[in-house]
Enzyme design. Structure first.
Site, mmCIF file in Angstrom:
data_model
loop_
_atom_site.group_PDB
_atom_site.id
_atom_site.type_symbol
_atom_site.label_atom_id
_atom_site.label_comp_id
_atom_site.label_asym_id
_atom_site.label_seq_id
_atom_site.Cartn_x
_atom_site.Cartn_y
_atom_site.Cartn_z
ATOM 1 N N SER A 170 0.843 -1.194 0.000
ATOM 2 C CA SER A 170 0.000 0.000 0.000
ATOM 3 C C SER A 170 0.876 1.240 0.000
ATOM 4 O O SER A 170 1.938 1.267 0.636
ATOM 5 C CB SER A 170 -0.915 0.024 1.229
ATOM 6 N N TYR A 221 -2.485 -0.723 10.138
ATOM 7 C CA TYR A 221 -2.585 -1.175 8.743
ATOM 8 C C TYR A 221 -1.304 -0.834 7.991
ATOM 9 O O TYR A 221 -0.737 -1.684 7.292
ATOM 10 C CB TYR A 221 -3.791 -0.525 8.070
#
Length: 253
Positions: free
Chosen positions: A143, A155
């Site tokens: 990401s 995350y």
């Protein structure tokens, strides 16, 4: 003949969103695709059906990740369906989304995030490598949240671990001609992020953070995966490829 004719591929989390687009694209390129999913039989069946209707080959594999025995279940099914054929392409796409800010993250959600986003791909790779052909491809979905400071700390940490895994593994398996890379998408419109396109105004404002002035689509990410899975990417390994349309490159002057 297309780029992946005669190859086999496993795409985790392939029943929807980016994973679904990846499975569809690899099938278009000629691969026989194992469509992994966690629980949604209907969505997985739809992905397989669309691949087959387009003349491709695919089969579904159900295995919930982040629970005891998850990798055993996945590879029991994969080994049976490959019937002795090697695995050529592994795409670790399955992941849980953000758990929120530091204050909002509980120990339970933290552990769950790392179980699915880090532990599962690590041990999937461990099981996949003995059955992977020399010259194979491992592609991990990371990401762009590892580059841009966002509230979703846990995350982002999981995806930072994916980047580290990709780089170190590339060194370990390079002697076999296996390449290992990570692809880091930016904001991408999927079923789970449809709030970004709730209104044209919101979508436009979010898209303006990208140099290409729009939000990403799953097919944008799938195209990058298809390249990395092909022989054209044979000299590219240990890299984190940002596929963001130029997300937060700097202020517009």
């Amino acid at each position: 003949m297309t780029a992946l004719t005669g190859k086999t591929a496993l795409v985790t989390g392939a029943s929807r969103g980016i994973g679904r687009a990846i499975a569809l694209r690899l099938a278009v390129e000629g691969a026989s695709v194992a469509v992994h999913y966690g629980s949604d039989d209907q969505a997985a069946g739809k992905t397989v059906g669309e691949i087959e209707e387009a003349g491709g080959r695919a089969f579904a594999l159900r295995a919930e990740l982040g629970v005891p025995g998850d990798v055993d279940v996945l590879f029991a099914g994969l080994t049976d369906r490959l019937a002795g054929r090697p695995l050529d392409v592994l795409v670790n796409n399955a992941a849980l989304a953000s758990a929120g800010s530091l204050a909002e993250t509980t120990p339970e959600t933290f552990d769950r995030l790392f179980a699915v986003n880090v532990k599962a791909p690590f041990f999937i790779i461990q099981r996949a490598l003995p059955m992977m052909a020399d010259g194979g491809r491992v592609i991990n979905i990371s990401s762009a949240a590892t580059r841009v400071a966002l509230p979703e700390l846990a995350y982002a940490m999981t995806k930072g671990a994916v980047n580290a895994l990709s780089r170190s593994l590339a060194q370990e398996v390079g002697s076999r001609g296996i390449t290992v890379n990570a692809v880091a998408p930016g904001p991408t419109l999927t079923e789970s992020s449809d709030w970004m396109g709730a209104t044209s105004d919101l979508e436009g404002r979010l898209g303006a953070a990208n140099a290409l002035d729009r939000l990403g689509q799953p097919a944008d990410i799938a195209s990058a995966i298809a390249f990395l899975a092909s022989d054209d990417a044979r000299w590219l390994t240990g890299e984190v490829l940002e596929v963001t349309g130029g997300w937060f490159l700097g202020p517009r002057i």
